[in-house]
Design an enzyme around this catalytic site. Structure first.
Site: not given
Length: 493
Positions: A31, A59, A137-138, A280
């Site tokens: 995210c 996301g 996030n994570g 990426y």
């Protein structure tokens, strides 16, 4: 449905959960997060919307915005969240209804917890000290244990995501201490894994980055507003100035009086930034921890050309993830770069089951070969990674059907050999094609004329010596990790 504590809106869309956009067998991120505080009292919901649009690549399953006024009555938070893209969940009337000068937003791709509207973020808590909104996030590797401990002391959970464990931990600690930032610091001691957090209390904006710096978080400024975001591209999208990256283990508190920094009381951790941000995840125009994402990918492609040359007529990249590395390969090798594929940007999200046959169908929906470009040519095809091999196999078949004489595959990362536990959707070993197959076997399985990967040594040059987490390649995790796949652990409790 608008309710009051002041108001909340949650989409009741019951569509099936999307498997992201199109050819979805590659690596995906969990995210993106965004927070803003206008100390002059201006509205922030439109800035959050624009920031989330800039982070949409991180996301596409759900999103949300929570906003409050620092000079308003207690518990004046308004929020809305739902399944879908930012532009699908929010329209102008909805954005206009989210009034306030302090807010946080989130875009989600799930690696832990199912895709339901209940699991959409930000999470908003109404408790004795006021309100708390949190975007995360994570992944926490100890989330299941922490949740069991909280349940035994009376906590009631409404989601299956580890973010709720963090939110409840902060709320519980806040009752016992003098400030929300102290509560965040006390909670962070118990968190294990990779995470970045943006949190709002009634009058504060707080940013947190894990002690290893696994997940990115940066600070920006625009006039009287301070901004926290996963990537610098989100700052640029609203016309804000990049100030700096949040340091590993740092807790930044922004109030009307300015910015204060503190650090977690945790054992000293060696920084280990996620290498896949540069390969990426991150957007090309982002700079993370001082390293340009665009330059990193160019360097990766150039390194491939030097160490793994190919006798070919043109270099092509897999849209969009392999294009920049393909340009780097072309520049270093002298082989012309060409666009071999047309990407259909209007297919949208596909509601497919992740079977090999359906992945191949999704590839053909999203990409088509430019036959005049490839016919009779020997091609170097560059991509960022091979996970299961399904997508690459389909692309090679498409190229050969269009008349390509040879297809030489070059991958701008080392082979995936190990799963990720920190919020990157690298699947378990049994799903990684390189985990139990030699390079030659993988080459044969995908149907390439040759196959080569970026070396581990070239990763350091690619990211200018930045300390990296490369565990998905070498199995050397920056912390002790559990055995097995933990991503569905909370759902199984």
């Amino acid at each position: 449905m608008d309710q009051h504590f002041t108001s909340q809106t949650v989409s009741t869309d019951s569509r099936p959960a999307p498997i992201s956009a199109g050819y979805a067998s590659g690596v995906r991120e969990e995210c993106g997060i965004f927070g803003i505080y206008d100390t002059a009292g201006g509205g922030v919901s439109r800035e959050i919307y624009r920031g989330l649009c800039a982070l949409q690549h991180r996301g596409q399953e759900s999103c949300g915005i929570a906003v409050s006024s620092t000079d308003g009555p207690p518990k004046n938070i308004r929020f809305h969240k739902g399944l879908g893209l930012v532009s699908e969940v929010f329209d102008e009337p909805r954005i206009a209804s989210l009034t306030g000068n302090l807010g946080v937003g989130h875009v989600r791709y799930s690696t832990a917890g199912s895709t339901t509207v209940e699991n959409a973020q930000p999470l908003v808590l109404n408790y004795i000290k006021g309100t708390l909104a949190l975007a995360h996030n994570g992944n926490l590797i100890n989330a299941a244990r922490l949740r069991r401990e909280q349940e035994y002391t009376g906590a009631l959970f409404h989601t299956t995501i580890d973010s709720e464990v963090i939110a409840y931990g902060i709320a519980r600690e806040r009752v016992r201490c003098a400030s929300v930032e102290e509560a965040v610091k006390r909670t962070a001691v118990h968190l294990e894994g990779g995470y970045a957090l943006v949190i709002t209390s009634p009058r504060k904006l707080i940013g947190v980055r894990d002690p290893y710096g696994l997940k990115p978080l940066c600070l920006g400024q625009k006039g009287s507003s301070w901004i926290l975001a996963s990537e610098s591209c989100a700052l640029s999208s609203i016309g804000a100035e990049f100030v700096r990256d949040i340091r590993p283990g740092e807790i930044v508190t922004i109030t009307a009086d300015g910015i204060h920094s503190d650090y977690m009381e945790a054992p000293q951790a060696r920084p280990a930034h996620c290498v896949f941000e540069y390969i990426y995840f991150a957007r090309l125009d982002s700079v993370i921890d001082g390293v340009s994402v665009y330059n990193a990918r160019l360097k990766g492609g150039a390194a491939l050309a030097r160490s793994c040359p190919a006798d070919a007529d043109l270099v092509a990249g897999v849209p969009d993830s392999g294009l920049t590395a393909a340009v780097g390969f072309s520049q270093a090798s002298g082989i012309p770069f060409a666009l071999a594929f047309y990407k259909n940007s209007y297919v949208g999200r596909t509601f497919i089951k992740p079977t090999p046959e359906e992945r191949q169908s999704a590839v053909q929906m999203k990409l088509s070969v430019l036959e005049p470009v490839v016919q009779g040519k020997r091609i170097v095809l560059v991509d960022d990674s091979i996970v299961r091999g399904t997508t690459m196999s389909a692309l090679i078949k498409m190229l050969r059907k269009a008349g390509a004489k040879e297809v030489h595959v070059r991958i701008s990362s080392p082979p995936f050999l190990h799963p990720c536990y920190f919020g990157t959707d690298v699947p378990s070993n049994r799903q990684l094609i390189a985990s139990d197959h030699s390079v030659e076997t993988v080459r044969s399985l995908i149907g390439a004329d040759s196959l080569a990967y970026l070396s581990m040594e070239d990763l350091a040059d690619m990211t200018e010596g930045l300390p990296l987490c490369r565990a998905c390649f070498d199995g050397h995790y920056p912390m002790e990790v559990p055995e097995g796949d933990i991503r569905n652990a909370l759902e199984e409790l």
